[in-house]
Design a protein around this motif. Structure first.
Motif, PDB file in Angstrom:
ATOM      1  N   ALA A 171       8.057  -1.443  -7.036  1.00  0.00           N
ATOM      2  CA  ALA A 171       6.989  -0.451  -6.894  1.00  0.00           C
ATOM      3  C   ALA A 171       7.087   0.597  -7.991  1.00  0.00           C
ATOM      4  CB  ALA A 171       7.058   0.198  -5.516  1.00  0.00           C
ATOM      5  N   LEU A 172       8.330   1.015  -8.300  1.00  0.00           N
ATOM      6  CA  LEU A 172       8.499   2.015  -9.361  1.00  0.00           C
ATOM      7  C   LEU A 172       8.063   1.459 -10.710  1.00  0.00           C
ATOM      8  CD1 LEU A 172      11.901   3.639  -8.423  1.00  0.00           C
ATOM      9  CD2 LEU A 172       9.729   4.801  -8.643  1.00  0.00           C
ATOM     10  N   LEU A 173       8.398   0.179 -10.958  1.00  0.00           N
ATOM     11  CA  LEU A 173       8.069  -0.397 -12.255  1.00  0.00           C
ATOM     12  C   LEU A 173       6.585  -0.720 -12.374  1.00  0.00           C
ATOM     13  CD1 LEU A 173      11.084  -2.799 -12.737  1.00  0.00           C
ATOM     14  CD2 LEU A 173      10.552  -0.794 -14.091  1.00  0.00           C
ATOM     15  N   LEU A 174       5.962  -1.063 -11.251  1.00  0.00           N
ATOM     16  CA  LEU A 174       4.573  -1.516 -11.298  1.00  0.00           C
ATOM     17  C   LEU A 174       3.573  -0.388 -11.124  1.00  0.00           C
ATOM     18  CD1 LEU A 174       4.801  -4.779  -9.235  1.00  0.00           C
ATOM     19  CD2 LEU A 174       3.970  -4.591 -11.555  1.00  0.00           C
ATOM     20  N   GLU A 175       4.077   0.816 -10.919  1.00  0.00           N
ATOM     21  CA  GLU A 175       3.186   1.940 -10.654  1.00  0.00           C
ATOM     22  C   GLU A 175       2.080   2.024 -11.709  1.00  0.00           C
ATOM     23  OE1 GLU A 175       4.060   6.362  -9.079  1.00  0.00           O
ATOM     24  OE2 GLU A 175       5.638   5.355 -10.148  1.00  0.00           O
ATOM     25  N   ASP A 176       2.454   1.742 -12.948  1.00  0.00           N
ATOM     26  CA  ASP A 176       1.497   1.864 -14.040  1.00  0.00           C
ATOM     27  C   ASP A 176       1.635   0.652 -14.959  1.00  0.00           C
ATOM     28  OD1 ASP A 176      -0.421   2.882 -15.564  1.00  0.00           O
ATOM     29  OD2 ASP A 176       0.757   4.497 -16.453  1.00  0.00           O
ATOM     30  N   MET A 217       3.356  -8.623  -5.080  1.00  0.00           N
ATOM     31  CA  MET A 217       3.321  -7.218  -5.512  1.00  0.00           C
ATOM     32  C   MET A 217       2.745  -7.095  -6.910  1.00  0.00           C
ATOM     33  SD  MET A 217       6.639  -5.347  -3.981  1.00  0.00           S
ATOM     34  CE  MET A 217       6.181  -3.757  -4.603  1.00  0.00           C
ATOM     35  N   TYR A 218       3.101  -8.044  -7.794  1.00  0.00           N
ATOM     36  CA  TYR A 218       2.548  -7.955  -9.142  1.00  0.00           C
ATOM     37  C   TYR A 218       1.033  -8.096  -9.093  1.00  0.00           C
ATOM     38  CZ  TYR A 218       1.329  -8.655 -13.903  1.00  0.00           C
ATOM     39  OH  TYR A 218       0.717  -8.503 -15.110  1.00  0.00           O
ATOM     40  N   PHE A 219       0.566  -9.082  -8.322  1.00  0.00           N
ATOM     41  CA  PHE A 219      -0.883  -9.313  -8.259  1.00  0.00           C
ATOM     42  C   PHE A 219      -1.611  -8.121  -7.664  1.00  0.00           C
ATOM     43  CE2 PHE A 219      -4.663 -11.120  -6.148  1.00  0.00           C
ATOM     44  CZ  PHE A 219      -5.342 -11.440  -7.302  1.00  0.00           C
ATOM     45  N   PHE A 341       2.444   4.273  -5.847  1.00  0.00           N
ATOM     46  CA  PHE A 341       3.827   3.941  -5.504  1.00  0.00           C
ATOM     47  C   PHE A 341       3.954   3.662  -4.013  1.00  0.00           C
ATOM     48  CE2 PHE A 341       7.939   5.595  -3.953  1.00  0.00           C
ATOM     49  CZ  PHE A 341       8.741   4.604  -4.470  1.00  0.00           C
ATOM     50  N   TYR A 342       3.447   4.575  -3.175  1.00  0.00           N
ATOM     51  CA  TYR A 342       3.567   4.369  -1.735  1.00  0.00           C
ATOM     52  C   TYR A 342       2.755   3.154  -1.290  1.00  0.00           C
ATOM     53  CZ  TYR A 342       6.114   8.681  -1.183  1.00  0.00           C
ATOM     54  OH  TYR A 342       7.070   9.644  -1.264  1.00  0.00           O
ATOM     55  N   ALA A 343       1.596   2.964  -1.926  1.00  0.00           N
ATOM     56  CA  ALA A 343       0.790   1.798  -1.568  1.00  0.00           C
ATOM     57  C   ALA A 343       1.574   0.531  -1.831  1.00  0.00           C
ATOM     58  CB  ALA A 343      -0.510   1.801  -2.368  1.00  0.00           C
ATOM     59  N   LEU A 344       2.234   0.474  -2.995  1.00  0.00           N
ATOM     60  CA  LEU A 344       2.986  -0.734  -3.335  1.00  0.00           C
ATOM     61  C   LEU A 344       4.190  -0.913  -2.426  1.00  0.00           C
ATOM     62  CD1 LEU A 344       2.842  -0.715  -7.207  1.00  0.00           C
ATOM     63  CD2 LEU A 344       1.925  -2.416  -5.662  1.00  0.00           C
ATOM     64  N   VAL A 345       4.871   0.199  -2.101  1.00  0.00           N
ATOM     65  CA  VAL A 345       6.021   0.082  -1.208  1.00  0.00           C
ATOM     66  C   VAL A 345       5.562  -0.441   0.152  1.00  0.00           C
ATOM     67  CG1 VAL A 345       7.778   1.375   0.029  1.00  0.00           C
ATOM     68  CG2 VAL A 345       7.392   1.825  -2.365  1.00  0.00           C
ATOM     69  N   ALA A 346       4.476   0.131   0.673  1.00  0.00           N
ATOM     70  CA  ALA A 346       3.989  -0.303   1.983  1.00  0.00           C
ATOM     71  C   ALA A 346       3.601  -1.774   1.937  1.00  0.00           C
ATOM     72  CB  ALA A 346       2.790   0.547   2.412  1.00  0.00           C
ATOM     73  N   PHE A 347       2.910  -2.155   0.868  1.00  0.00           N
ATOM     74  CA  PHE A 347       2.480  -3.550   0.794  1.00  0.00           C
ATOM     75  C   PHE A 347       3.675  -4.477   0.620  1.00  0.00           C
ATOM     76  CE2 PHE A 347       0.032  -7.191  -0.379  1.00  0.00           C
ATOM     77  CZ  PHE A 347      -1.080  -7.015   0.400  1.00  0.00           C
TER      78      PHE A 347
END
Lengths: 418, 157
Positions: A171-176, A217-219, A341-347
């Motif tokens: 999540a941290l890496l994919l934030e942007d 998560m990447y997608f 970030f939170y969206a990705l962590v939750a997902f």
């Protein structure tokens, strides 16, 4: 303002309590004088459920009630089956359940307060790498996979906890994802490293889980179809390579293709599981009337097979639906969350729980090759229960943040308008 | 309990378990759906960071009265779902008006033949809006409220 009130789910709890108590009373009558311990275990389950629900909804009114209740129903079915087959395991599982619930509350409070995840990217990467590598070097082999740590009397499975760190790091890496090529490279290497170590440990289920979570998560983060398809291709290529390189991978696929050919050897477990499910039929053979001990590892990976045997495939399908509830509620939490970030962590947490259940359910019903992972919330196992509870704690924390933020916004609107 | 009696009870109980689990599942789905609807409504009313609001004070559809619509810097208003602000009232036109901010001023521009009253006076094309003006889109009355800045708000309080 009445639209802020969330519908209460307390009446639903009564039905769950009714289910738990009637199952435990029935199990109590299974042996010849009445087994009072069954009632005690049932009482403890009900107590845990009520205390957890009432305390949490009191202190955190914006909690997502339904994933909490769903997890409790799944845990209840798990403990019922374990008590029915082996009471000793059920006592231990109850302790793990209580520890897990306490851990969930701690994680929940921590995640709602802790805001500086960004600084911990590299420490988290190093921590997860160290845990995985040391479990490869010093680990003990249990049930064919070298992924256990022994600390005193406890066995811990590091990969269960590393998967949480894995989601945080991704999540941290994919934030942007679009702007930073460096982060993309780090992400690819990190994921490949984790998955490779898990394959070397012969923990194929976890490797599949990590790879699937990475892909999802990447997608979700980038929406880039081409690169995602590229990762699918890399994954498929990796699977082919692993199939040709490692005997244990090939053995899994051969058993999956024809378990009956190796009924007396490695295919025994799958065949016994299939027979158990088939003999259960729609409504099951009746609680206490089946032969669950005929299925190897009935308490952990194969708990779904024995649930289907005694409760019937209808309840089996209901269990799958409970995991679907997780997907939907988890996605809603992710969609509503404060930032990416939170969206990705939750997902990611949702993906971990549901993909894990899919991997083991698919393995048990012989849809995909069987790889040993636990059923989240249902299987016996301290590491699994704690990891699942931590994942749920993270999800709940994000749900609470969403609710609090929304309430603050609404209050602001109200103060301006009235 | 003898073995035969237990068997009979257990065979009966399995239907009971299926019933309970099915009920639990359906209730979770139903409650989840209800909560989702509430969430969506809450989001409509308060989620985005608005610069101004339209509060419906009178409409043909009594359910609309009291609803608060948040406004961004540029909004189209009408009955159609394509508009930024969809007010599903019978008297509204599909695309009724435009409401936007130009510098410090708020401007209401109505489209073609649609009728707009501001504080009881019929607008002829473009009207400057002030805080707390009453705007009538045909039969739908709404109050226009400019959002105060946070520090202004505390000063007043």
């Amino acid at each position: 303002m009445n639209i802020l009130k969330r519908p209460s789910a307390i009446s639903l709890l009564y039905v769950i309590i009714l289910f738990e108590l009637s199952a435990f009373v029935l199990i109590g009558f299974m042996v010849q004088p009445f087994d009072y311990m069954a009632l005690v275990v049932g009482g403890v389950m009900v107590f845990l459920l009520l205390v957890q629900y009432i305390m949490l909804t009191r202190f955190f009114p914006n909690l997502d009630r339904y994933i909490l209740i769903t997890a409790n129903v799944l845990a209840a079915i798990g403990v019922i089956m374990q008590y029915r087959v082996n009471p000793d395991l059920a006592y231990k599982q109850l302790i793990w359940l209580a520890v897990g619930m306490a851990l969930m509350v701690c994680v929940l409070i921590f995640v709602t307060k802790f805001k500086v995840w960004k600084k911990f990217l590299y420490p988290l990467i190093i921590l997860s790498a160290v845990l995985l590598v040391s479990s490869l070097i010093f680990g003990k082999t249990i049930n064919g996979a070298k992924n256990w740590f022994r600390i005193g009397i406890f066995s811990l499975q590091p990969s269960e906890f590393v998967k949480i760190i894995f989601v945080l790091v991704l999540a941290l890496l994919l934030e942007d994802p679009k702007t930073q090529f460096k982060k993309f490279i780090i992400m690819c290497f990190y994921s490949a490293f984790c998955i490779a170590i898990l394959v070397l440990q012969k923990d194929l289920g976890a490797a599949l889980l990590y790879a699937g979570t990475f892909l999802v998560m990447y997608f979700v983060a980038s929406g880039n179809v081409l690169v995602s398809l590229g990762f699918v291709g890399v994954g498929a290529g990796g699977a082919v390579v692993a199939y040709n390189l490692f005997d244990h991978v090939r053995a899994r696929v051969e058993i999956w293709q024809d378990p009956w050919a190796q009924y007396n050897g490695k295919g025994y477990q799958i065949v016994q599981g299939l027979i158990a499910m088939a003999s259960g039929g729609l409504f099951g053979v009746g609680l206490g009337l089946g032969t669950p001990k005929a299925v190897p590892v009935y308490y952990s990976d194969y708990i779904f097979a024995i649930v289907c045997e005694e409760f019937g495939i209808l309840i089996g399908i209901a269990i799958m639906c409970f995991y679907l509830v997780f997907i939907i509620r988890g996605s809603l939490i992710a969609v509503n969350s404060e930032n990416k970030f939170y969206a990705l962590v939750a997902f990611g947490c949702t993906t971990l729980i549901t993909l894990q259940s899919f991997i083991i359910l698919g393995g048990v019903i012989k849809l995909i090759p069987l790889t040993g992972v636990t059923m989240p919330f249902m299987s016996y196992g301290g590491s699994s229960m704690m990891a699942s509870m931590i994942l749920m704690g993270v999800l709940e924390a994000i749900a609470i943040q969403n609710g609090n933020r929304r309430l603050a916004k609404l209050a602001e609107v109200e103060s301006h308008v009235n | 309990m003898s073995a035969q009696v237990f068997e009979a009870v257990s065979l009966m109980a399995r239907y009971w378990f299926v019933l309970l689990i099915a009920y639990i599942l359906l209730r979770i789905v139903q409650n989840s759906l209800d909560e989702y609807k509430i969430d969506r409504r809450m989001r409509l009313e308060g989620e985005r960071s608005y610069v101004a609001y339209l509060k419906v004070v009178d409409a043909d559809d009594p359910e609309l009265i009291g609803l608060v619509y948040g406004l961004n810097e540029f909004n189209t208003i009408g009955k159609s779902i394509e508009c930024d602000i969809t007010i599903p009232d019978k008297s509204m036109r599909k695309k009724h008006a435009k409401l936007y901010k130009k510098g410090p001023d708020w401007i209401l521009e109505h489209r073609g033949s649609s009728i707009v009253f501001v504080n009881g006076e019929e607008s002829n094309g473009v009207t400057l809006l002030n805080d707390n003006d009453n705007v009538a889109f045909s039969g739908t009355m709404a109050k226009f409220i400019i959002r105060r800045q946070r520090n202004e708000h505390t000063k007043k309080a």
